[in-house]
Enzyme design. Structure first.
Site, PDB file in Angstrom:
ATOM      1  N   GLN A 260       0.828  -1.191   0.000  1.00  0.00           N
ATOM      2  CA  GLN A 260       0.000   0.000   0.000  1.00  0.00           C
ATOM      3  C   GLN A 260       0.866   1.246   0.000  1.00  0.00           C
ATOM      4  O   GLN A 260       0.613   2.200  -0.728  1.00  0.00           O
ATOM      5  CB  GLN A 260      -0.921  -0.007   1.226  1.00  0.00           C
ATOM      6  CG  GLN A 260      -2.044   0.972   1.132  1.00  0.00           C
ATOM      7  CD  GLN A 260      -2.885   0.709  -0.102  1.00  0.00           C
ATOM      8  OE1 GLN A 260      -3.242  -0.421  -0.395  1.00  0.00           O
ATOM      9  NE2 GLN A 260      -3.169   1.743  -0.869  1.00  0.00           N
ATOM     10  N   HIS A 263       2.273   2.848  -3.239  1.00  0.00           N
ATOM     11  CA  HIS A 263       1.393   3.508  -4.220  1.00  0.00           C
ATOM     12  C   HIS A 263       1.714   4.982  -4.360  1.00  0.00           C
ATOM     13  O   HIS A 263       1.728   5.535  -5.458  1.00  0.00           O
ATOM     14  CB  HIS A 263      -0.076   3.351  -3.832  1.00  0.00           C
ATOM     15  CG  HIS A 263      -0.706   2.129  -4.412  1.00  0.00           C
ATOM     16  ND1 HIS A 263      -0.786   1.902  -5.751  1.00  0.00           N
ATOM     17  CD2 HIS A 263      -1.298   1.056  -3.825  1.00  0.00           C
ATOM     18  CE1 HIS A 263      -1.386   0.744  -5.982  1.00  0.00           C
ATOM     19  NE2 HIS A 263      -1.704   0.209  -4.827  1.00  0.00           N
ATOM     20  N   GLU A 327     -10.528   1.337   2.648  1.00  0.00           N
ATOM     21  CA  GLU A 327     -10.707   0.825   1.293  1.00  0.00           C
ATOM     22  C   GLU A 327     -10.414  -0.683   1.268  1.00  0.00           C
ATOM     23  O   GLU A 327     -11.187  -1.472   0.754  1.00  0.00           O
ATOM     24  CB  GLU A 327      -9.747   1.575   0.342  1.00  0.00           C
ATOM     25  CG  GLU A 327      -9.859   1.152  -1.109  1.00  0.00           C
ATOM     26  CD  GLU A 327      -8.741   1.746  -1.968  1.00  0.00           C
ATOM     27  OE1 GLU A 327      -7.750   2.275  -1.391  1.00  0.00           O
ATOM     28  OE2 GLU A 327      -8.845   1.679  -3.197  1.00  0.00           O
ATOM     29  N   HIS A 328      -9.254  -1.059   1.806  1.00  0.00           N
ATOM     30  CA  HIS A 328      -8.886  -2.482   1.901  1.00  0.00           C
ATOM     31  C   HIS A 328      -8.744  -2.858   3.366  1.00  0.00           C
ATOM     32  O   HIS A 328      -8.094  -2.141   4.128  1.00  0.00           O
ATOM     33  CB  HIS A 328      -7.532  -2.741   1.226  1.00  0.00           C
ATOM     34  CG  HIS A 328      -7.463  -2.303  -0.200  1.00  0.00           C
ATOM     35  ND1 HIS A 328      -6.910  -1.093  -0.580  1.00  0.00           N
ATOM     36  CD2 HIS A 328      -7.875  -2.896  -1.346  1.00  0.00           C
ATOM     37  CE1 HIS A 328      -6.981  -0.976  -1.896  1.00  0.00           C
ATOM     38  NE2 HIS A 328      -7.565  -2.046  -2.391  1.00  0.00           N
ATOM     39  N   ASP A 361      -6.099  -6.694  -6.073  1.00  0.00           N
ATOM     40  CA  ASP A 361      -5.704  -5.643  -7.016  1.00  0.00           C
ATOM     41  C   ASP A 361      -5.645  -6.179  -8.443  1.00  0.00           C
ATOM     42  O   ASP A 361      -5.879  -5.433  -9.390  1.00  0.00           O
ATOM     43  CB  ASP A 361      -4.304  -5.105  -6.662  1.00  0.00           C
ATOM     44  CG  ASP A 361      -4.319  -4.250  -5.414  1.00  0.00           C
ATOM     45  OD1 ASP A 361      -5.408  -3.800  -5.021  1.00  0.00           O
ATOM     46  OD2 ASP A 361      -3.236  -4.042  -4.826  1.00  0.00           O
ATOM     47  N   HIS A 420     -53.550  14.864  -9.374  1.00  0.00           N
ATOM     48  CA  HIS A 420     -53.164  13.462  -9.180  1.00  0.00           C
ATOM     49  C   HIS A 420     -54.421  12.628  -8.918  1.00  0.00           C
ATOM     50  O   HIS A 420     -54.623  11.556  -9.498  1.00  0.00           O
ATOM     51  CB  HIS A 420     -52.224  13.322  -7.973  1.00  0.00           C
ATOM     52  CG  HIS A 420     -50.814  13.757  -8.228  1.00  0.00           C
ATOM     53  ND1 HIS A 420     -50.458  15.051  -8.513  1.00  0.00           N
ATOM     54  CD2 HIS A 420     -49.639  13.046  -8.239  1.00  0.00           C
ATOM     55  CE1 HIS A 420     -49.149  15.135  -8.677  1.00  0.00           C
ATOM     56  NE2 HIS A 420     -48.625  13.929  -8.517  1.00  0.00           N
TER      57      HIS A 420
END
Lengths: 433, 433
Positions: A260, A263, A327-328, A361, A420
């Site tokens: 991670q 990145h 996220e993960h 991934d 209506h």
């Protein structure tokens, strides 16, 4: 990594410990992106070309990738890489296809048939970054569900390399998903072109894919524009939260944290453990493994802001994780599956010692476009449904309106909506006549 | 209504004919709303109370509806209205439940189990307008799917009446959906309170529901705020597009157009027909029916901007409709179902002469919170899934990583992500050892 003991923190410190760093210089980015969007809306392809010269350092006459370029790209890849892309594409397709939403229909009352039908979003734009590294895997994660949804027009933009070509692996992956319209354009200019359309790049209804701060900001801005495009989800830097017990393998945990961290310098990395010995061992392993990494500098920067938090129990770790909504989420636990019911908010979960994030991934079959920045509290990752719209339908027979019309009349009256009411009453009268 | 002949229009005029009016004074609204959001973030409940005094003309000590108020509200309704709310709630639940997303799992490779699990969004905020009319039906359209999703905390805000009470029908409908936390607060201040939280109103992860220009703008702004909340969908004035052939009933068509027109002066109403006689008859019917409407002034204003367009064929009408992407699409056609496959973008479709939009608004079972302003090109109406998040999971055995690990290694190498590669390689080595 910064070491902390959760149970020694006061509420303010706990909040601070889970706080994501504010995106740097967002105001500057916003103004720069807004100027690019205006430029592309005004000058179309000329503006995109000018930005490409400015930011990618290459003057391109034509942005669209030709058949010849596709052919050359395929031949440039090793057979092993082609096979890996094919294999990943197949597995992604298998998982995504199994989760597709279905149409359905039922009689909600005699003579009242209600249904849901599905339509592919007609024109979708995919963005595949190629800044620090080209990402053929992202082309698959966007292209496979777009193909399964049956989108009529799929456009893909990816930044050109210095020599004016597109990354061959990205092109191969795009073709693998049946995508033929690939444009060599990147950054905010590519997002603007797909959102507003230019002479060469078609206007799209919805844009997908990750990107740097400029791409993210451009997506945010076009999603707000009156004549812009929808976007897949809000985006922020990538994140992992690992919960590890005393039985976890420190080398594996360290490798996952480093995947991670490499990145980008703004990547978010959090380790939660109830065992000090494990945290020590992971720290030592990180130091060892870092030395062997080509992107060690990036990883080191990311690790500076990341946290190793000692918790009182695994149950507490799960609570913290749900609050953070990563996220993960890697559960490096002896009985990982038994903890799954406690997971409330996360993009994708990896159970046990043999499920590194890298599998998700690339090729387990799940999607790697996932909610960041805590958005997992309210949105999931990409699916085929992200490329579709659901439309409801009602078909009513005379006996159907006779059955449910009075209910509508009563409610319309209560709401003071007389037209209506009248639309139903006129039909009830006709049925009764 | 403005009469037009589609085939006599040039491309620019066609675009103009389908253009939605720009929301009035958006800049003013935006600034006013932004000030209210700031006020509520700073002063919490005090700010909400101050706004309630200012905009709703009532000083409220406590905003939360008490058990006693709920009890009184129930007793204020006629048995017929209670029964209608119950009946509608049941039918909505039946349709929505049948369409719920399911969890699923599969082996994507031997020893690699991938799955999707579902979680309710924990804290959701529902907004039920009560400006020109209280809308108990909206409480059902939001509350029923929230209950089916199993959201842990459901908060509902609705503006107080002049006497400080909440509309009893809205309260009854909320209770019918198991909602106990109802607050008498409206407008941008209610949205701000649910997005940021106050002492009395809990902070929510996602906000749902329609509203006036201030509510809509407030939702847009909190969706953008770093610490705000997600929202269900972009919102704009309500719309209907009716496609009618020569066999359609002019009184029915006129009533359907008027039901939309009475919503507000900015309501969008479009009629497409291949038959001049039908268009004439509908126009005449509109004039007749208008006289009997209490909200005739509103409807007249809306009709001023609306269009009756003569088309060359029903097929052409469908093309125009897909381009416009209406919130509601009524197919008042002899063979309505046979045209359904041509519908590409619409919120909800009503087939034939016996399916007025009012049925979908109240009690056919479908949801009336639908995409407006052309958003039907890329999003559908509310469903149970709107109140859930999907999380992907991967569980991998040693033989699983042995099977798919090499694919990940190949792709990580191609992307230059060495820590990703290493996280897999370390495990492959351990499995092989």
């Amino acid at each position: 990594m910064i070491r902390m003991d959760w149970n020694a923190l006061d509420p303010g410190e706990r909040e601070q410990a889970l706080r994501r760093p504010v995106q740097l210089a967002q105001a500057t980015t916003a103004a720069a992106v807004s100027a690019i969007l205006d430029e592309v809306q005004r000058d179309g392809d000329d503006a995109v070309r000018a930005c490409t010269r400015r930011f990618d350092g290459i003057a391109l006459e034509s942005m669209q990738v030709t058949d010849e370029e596709f052919a050359v790209a395929g031949s440039e890849l090793t057979p092993a890489l082609r096979a890996a892309i094919d294999e990943a594409a197949q597995r992604i397709a298998r998982f995504h296809e199994a989760g597709m939403t279905s149409a359905y229909a039922l009689e909600t009352a005699p003579g009242v048939r209600c249904e849901r039908i599905l339509r592919a979003i007609q024109r979708v734009g995919l963005y595949v970054p190629a800044g620090s590294a080209p990402l053929p895997s992202t082309a698959l994660m966007l292209g496979v569900p777009a193909r399964l949804a049956g989108c009529a027009e799929v456009v893909l933009c990816t930044p050109p390399r210095r020599d004016g070509s597109a990354d061959p692996a990205v092109l191969y992956a795009a073709r693998r998903c049946g995508i033929t319209r690939v444009y060599k354009a990147g950054g905010a200019q590519a997002i603007a072109a797909m959102a507003f359309g230019t002479d060469s790049i078609p206007r799209c209804d919805k844009l997908f894919g990750p990107g740097n701060a400029y791409v993210t900001e451009a997506k945010r801005q076009v999603a707000l524009a009156d004549d812009g495009a929808a976007i897949d989800m809000p985006a922020g830097p990538s994140e992992v939260l690992v919960i590890a017990d005393s039985g976890a393998n420190p080398a594996f945990v360290a490798a996952d944290l480093l995947s991670q961290a490499e990145h980008g310098p703004d990547s978010q990395v959090i380790l939660l453990s109830d065992d000090d010995v494990l945290i020590d061992a992971v720290s030592a392993e990180i130091d060892t493994q870092l030395d062997a990494l080509p992107r060690a500098d990036v990883a080191r920067q990311a690790l500076t802001g990341s946290r190793a938090i000692r918790v009182g129990s695994i149950a507490q770790a799960l609570d913290i994780s749900n609050r953070y909504a990563p996220e993960h989420l890697i559960l490096a636990l002896r009985d990982a599956r038994s903890w799954l019911p406690r997971v409330q908010a996360a993009g994708s979960v990896f159970l046990g010692d043999w499920a590194p994030e890298a599998l998700g991934d690339y090729c387990s079959g799940t999607n790697h476009v996932l909610p960041t920045s805590g958005a997992a509290r309210f949105i999931g990752g990409l699916t085929v449904a992200s490329f579709q719209v659901a439309i409801t339908v009602q078909e009513v027979e005379p006996r159907g309106i006779a059955a449910i019309g009075p209910c509508a009349v009563e409610l319309a009256s209560a709401e003071g909506l007389h037209a209506h009411r009248q639309a139903v009453v006129l039909r009830l009268q006709a049925v009764a006549a």
